[in-house]
Design an enzyme around this catalytic site. Sequence first.
Site, PDB file in Angstrom:
ATOM      1  N   GLY A 158      55.392  73.960  44.263  1.00  9.07           N
ATOM      2  CA  GLY A 158      54.512  73.287  45.216  1.00  9.07           C
ATOM      3  C   GLY A 158      53.234  72.824  44.570  1.00  9.07           C
ATOM      4  N   ASN A 159      52.291  72.430  45.396  1.00 11.39           N
ATOM      5  CA  ASN A 159      50.994  71.963  44.895  1.00 11.39           C
ATOM      6  C   ASN A 159      49.899  72.406  45.850  1.00 11.39           C
ATOM      7  OD1 ASN A 159      50.379  69.681  46.875  1.00 11.39           O
ATOM      8  ND2 ASN A 159      52.437  69.162  46.191  1.00 11.39           N
ATOM      9  N   ARG A 160      48.654  72.138  45.477  1.00 13.33           N
ATOM     10  CA  ARG A 160      47.508  72.689  46.204  1.00 13.33           C
ATOM     11  C   ARG A 160      46.973  71.786  47.307  1.00 13.33           C
ATOM     12  NH1 ARG A 160      45.535  77.106  43.659  1.00 13.33           N
ATOM     13  NH2 ARG A 160      46.070  77.384  41.443  1.00 13.33           N
ATOM     14  N   SER A 161      47.673  70.733  47.648  1.00 13.87           N
ATOM     15  CA  SER A 161      47.131  69.832  48.664  1.00 13.87           C
ATOM     16  C   SER A 161      46.980  70.545  50.015  1.00 13.87           C
ATOM     17  CB  SER A 161      48.055  68.622  48.823  1.00 13.87           C
ATOM     18  OG  SER A 161      47.538  67.790  49.824  1.00 13.87           O
TER      19      SER A 161
END
Length: 225
Positions: free
Chosen positions: A33-36
Amino acid sequence: LARTAAAPDLAGRHVVISAGGTREPLDPVRFLGNRSSGKQGYALARTAAARGARVTLVSANTALPDPAGVDVVRAGTAVELREAVLRAAADADAVVMAAAVADFRPAEYATGKIKKQEGRDPEPIALVRNPDILAEVAAGRARPGQVVVGFAAETDDVLANGRAKLKRKGCDLLVVNEVGERKTFGSEENEAVVLGADGTETPVPYGPKEALAEKVWDLVVARLE
Ligand code: CTP
Ligand code: CA
């Protein structure tokens, strides 16, 4: 033209916004995933609704309250986000891709939890490309004059990279953020330059994500017929 409460400038328009970040599952308990946070996309949704638009917000893995008067559709992975965005885009006047879409997903999904093996190094994780949703929306505009907007976070050669990306994606506007020290994911504020396919460059000073959202809608409205 100044907009007023009596004549909201997005009245009668349908806008589609993606927000958050996709999660690409490895097994039932793990993902890439990512930190958005989704805050910029939600600010776009709130401001568009306040300007009279019918809003579809395709939200990927956010922990934010549903904005009032907005149709919220959930999507987990890039493939799900693509489905939801393409469906909603069919009758949209504008599509804004604020979501952070994972470029790759694990080539295989383990239906059971992956276990470590005594005395053995882990297997590398094989990845495959995800579809480029923004490029697909821009290339296959569901209606003539549909305005397509992308977002990009860049660390180096921000404007040159942004220009090249705008061209590659075929969108009308690209909001380019410089990622750095105080401009981090999850923050309440943002600073950007909005690049137009027509060669325009609109700097937006460091400030609330709502202010950047309003500026994006100003630029979209100017491009709607
Ligand atoms: N985007 C998308 N589908 C993808 C990847 C990105 O629709 N598979 C959209 C994002 O929502 C964003 C824009 O494309 O609006 C730019 O994303 P970015 O990651 O900066 O572009 P990439 O082409 O993936 O370039 P990079 O190699 O720099 O990550
Ligand atoms: Ca990317």
